[in-house]
Enzyme design. Structure first.
Site, short mmCIF file in Angstrom:
data_model
loop_
_atom_site.label_atom_id
_atom_site.label_comp_id
_atom_site.label_asym_id
_atom_site.label_seq_id
_atom_site.Cartn_x
_atom_site.Cartn_y
_atom_site.Cartn_z
N CYS A 12 -5.18 1.53 15.54
CA CYS A 12 -3.84 1.39 14.96
C CYS A 12 -3.93 0.63 13.64
CB CYS A 12 -2.89 0.67 15.91
SG CYS A 12 -3.33 -1.07 16.13
N CYS A 65 -4.67 -3.05 14.12
CA CYS A 65 -6.09 -3.33 14.38
C CYS A 65 -6.86 -3.34 13.07
CB CYS A 65 -6.69 -2.28 15.30
SG CYS A 65 -5.81 -2.11 16.86
N ASP A 89 11.20 13.80 -21.80
CA ASP A 89 10.86 14.04 -23.20
C ASP A 89 11.21 15.51 -23.47
OD1 ASP A 89 9.52 13.85 -25.77
OD2 ASP A 89 7.91 14.99 -24.83
#
Length: 705
Positions: A11, A14, A400
């Site tokens: 996980c 962990c 732009d």
């Protein structure tokens, strides 16, 4: 710094804990472990024996290693590795074995004596849950409270009160939960790794008439390489010989092949379709578009979004809070409300299991990795999860003009002819000698007319106004209004000149010594997709689209009306663009998109900078997101994916917390059981994982099928 591929991370919490422990080692302060990519980066001075010990204590291990300093050799970094599949298969076999023993114990209830049944339940528990139990015990002794600690306390408690059957079911379901959680993250990582495997490993180099097979990292600028049909182009270059169509989907996301012949540029990683090509290398592999893409995509996995950081911080306080609630549920009813100790203890253990924050922690990373992968497949490089999250929040998009909403290539928009016989031929004869962009636009129109061009006897450049030429002994002028200062212009012609200027066109006039022969009105050609893109962005919830340009306000007005932006500003210098972006940022979340070096300051000052991939290197380096196409066509889809990722993360958090709240409320009437608790946690984890993986699915392709 060295990099290592880590497997077995159960996980994100962990991974964070392992990173913290490695940072505590000598020379380990710069260590970084990413759960999303499964990559560990650390100094070469760190003791690898200690690192392996820390990894092993959490059930993780080094799958393969490569040195960060050799990052040019991407081909070696992404070979398929089966170690994760072997680990998952082993876990699956253990769970199946445990499940069979558990089923046998249930079927033999009433046949075997109590001790034999307990032995079967204990065996099933040990087979499926021993790794969690060992990790949890270690954490308990260190006073580290995480998922494994909670599960270990719950298992010990359930066994202590004689709930063997439910303790075994908890161990099996938690093991299954971890397996499915691992599969989900691995699926997202595998999808990313597949994307990274587009890099060819070797190339056929031509040297003194010989064909040599060399690693792509050894190619130098100027080398000639041979690309056979079906092979990948090793690095950016120019076709020296041959003709073929090339699939550039890996770079630009465009599925249609692009025709290439001598003098045409090609990208590394694109695939030669049918013809033989000889390519002259223009960039060493490490500087190529493909290497930049792979580097950006890898880096993107390792950044944490504000949401992820918040969840991790929340989980840090959430787990102790759950333990406190569990303690209250265990102690308060028997002490103050005449509740049964065994029943309250059972309910408290169930609360501990409900408190596992697996689903909550997983609610974000799989969705983020899936989103980055999905956009990268389309040739859109998001440099980090934080920028993907930001893209989904923007409400203002500043563009732009030149090279972004327009092609940046002049074309003839209007023509006024007063002398049909001479206008095009004289203009073509004069402009054929020039390489100026306006001359190229005029020559394209002249060639389309198919007129025969006379020979110029004499040609002279007039500074600031145009060109004077002599053709068949007669003088002619081509240029702006200053170039025809020798003429008295009729009112009707002057009115037409004024009208074309009002339309924002750049004028090129052709005249002899007495009359104006005609006018070319030239404009920067608007991209075909610009209007549709702007409309799609408005539909997606972008409230404000703004065009910023250094062009004349009249030209800006015309382009703005043509593409459908909600506002525009013309006559801006680079610093003016920066000021406008900052001003817009006070009203909402702003993204700026551009392609030129003059856009780099504005891209940097916006909350999110987006660059056109075929623009300048400075714009690409400055930007947070890069469109590898030479157009805006994929931008709405990128915004859509980003918004979807954000929606899914919010939805996942609500589901993860919602199911836990419902389960916790079941403690009030005493209905919460251990198996309901683990099912609620597992159900939430599986659900958020599957929902997150749907981001990888292209709904358009599904509709086509």
């Amino acid at each position: 710094m060295n990099e290592y591929r880590i497997k077995g991370l159960s996980c994100a919490g962990c991974a964070q804990r392992i990173e913290d422990e490695i940072k505590g080692l000598q020379h380990g302060q710069d260590a970084k472990l990413s759960y999303n990519s499964g990559k560990l980066t650390l100094s070469s001075d760190v003791s690898m024996a200690e690192v392996k010990r820390i990894l092993k204590s959490d059930g993780a291990y080094i799958a393969n290693a490569h040195d960060h300093d050799h990052s040019g050799e991407h081909g070696d970094h992404h070979g398929h590795d089966h170690s994760h599949a072997e680990g998952n298969s082993r876990m699956l076999m253990l769970l199946i074995g445990s499940g069979v023993i558990y089923a046998a114990a249930l079927l033999l209830e009433g046949v075997l004596d109590q001790q034999a049944l307990i032995l079967l339940f204990l065996l099933a528990t040990v087979i499926s849950g021993y790794t969690t139990f060992i990790r949890g015990l270690k954490n308990l002794f260190k006073l580290v409270f995480n998922i494994d600690t909670l599960m270990t306390i719950a298992l010990i408690g359930a066994i202590a009160i004689g709930e063997w059957k439910e303790a075994t079911l908890v161990a099996i379901l938690f093991g299954l939960n971890e397996l499915l959680e691992g599969y989900g993250m691995e699926k997202a990582r595998r999808s990313m790794e597949t994307l990274l495997q587009v890099a060819p490993k070797e190339a056929i180099k031509l040297e003194q008439g010989q064909e040599l097979i060399v690693p792509i990292a050894s190619l130098q600028v100027g080398d000639l390489v041979k690309i056979k049909p079906g092979e990948k182009i090793p690095s950016d270059g120019v076709v020296s010989d041959g003709r073929s169509s090339v699939n550039e989907a890996a770079i630009t996301g465009e599925s249609l092949p692009v025709e290439k012949e001598s003098g045409e540029p090609v990208y590394g990683g694109s695939i030669n379709n049918e013809g033989m090509l000889i390519v002259r290398i223009e960039k060493a592999y490490k500087d190529s578009s493909l290497a930049k893409i792979l580097h950006l995509v890898q880096e993107a996995q390792e950044t944490k979004t504000p949401t992820e950081l918040f969840i991790n911080k929340f989980a840090k306080y959430y787990t102790p809070l759950i333990m406190l609630i569990a303690a209250i549920v265990m102690v308060v009813p028997p002490l103050f409300f005449q509740g049964e100790w065994m029943g309250s203890l059972y309910q408290g253990l169930s609360v501990l299991i409900v408190g596992c924050p697996c689903a909550l922690i997983l609610s974000s990373p799989i969705a983020i990795v899936s989103g980055i992968t999905r956009t990268a497949r389309n040739g859109i490089l998001v440099k980090g999860g934080v920028f993907l999250e930001q893209l989904g929040k923007i409400d203002t998009l500043a563009f732009d003009k030149t090279g972004t909403l327009t092609k940046g290539e002049p074309h003839v928009a209007q023509i006024e002819v007063y002398d049909e016989k001479r206008f095009f031929s004289i203009a073509g004869a004069i402009e054929s000698t020039s390489s100026h962009p306006l001359a190229k636009a005029i020559m394209k129109e002249v060639k389309r007319k198919g007129v025969t061009l006379p020979v110029t006897d004499e040609i002279k450049t007039l500074s600031g106004s145009g060109i004077q030429a002599r053709i068949d002994g007669q003088p002619y002028w081509l240029g702006n209004e200053k170039s025809i200062g020798h003429l008295s212009i009729p009112d009707s012609v002057q009115a037409r000149i004024n009208q074309m200027k009002e339309d924002g066109l750049t004028l090129v006039l052709v005249a002899d010594d007495q009359y104006v022969l005609g006018l070319f009105g030239i404009a920067d050609e608007i991209r075909e997709e610009s209007r549709a893109v702007i409309a799609s962005l408005h539909q997606l919830g972008i409230k404000h689209t703004v065009m910023l340009t250094g062009d004349h306000p009249k030209t800006a007005e015309k382009v703005a009306a043509a593409v459908g932006v909600s506002d525009y500003y013309g006559g801006l210098l680079p610093e003016d663009k920066v000021n406008r972006v900052k001003e817009l940022s006070t009203q909402g979340t702003v993204a700026m998109i551009g392609d030129g070096i003059n856009d780099a300051p504005a891209l940097a000052s916006a909350q999110l900078g987006i660059a056109m991939g075929k623009g300048t290197d400075s714009a690409i380096e400055t930007a947070d997101i890069v469109l590898m196409q030479d157009h805006l066509g994929k931008l709405p889809e990128a915004v859509s994916v980003a918004k979807r990722v954000n929606r899914i993360i919010k939805f996942n958090i609500i589901v993860a917390l919602g199911l836990k709240v419902i389960a916790l409320l079941l403690t009030i009437p005493g209905w919460l059981t251990l198996w309901i608790a683990i099912l609620s946690d597992m159900g939430a984890t599986i659900f958020v994982t599957l929902v997150s993986l749907t981001i990888l699915i292209d709904s358009k392709s599904l509709r086509k099928n």
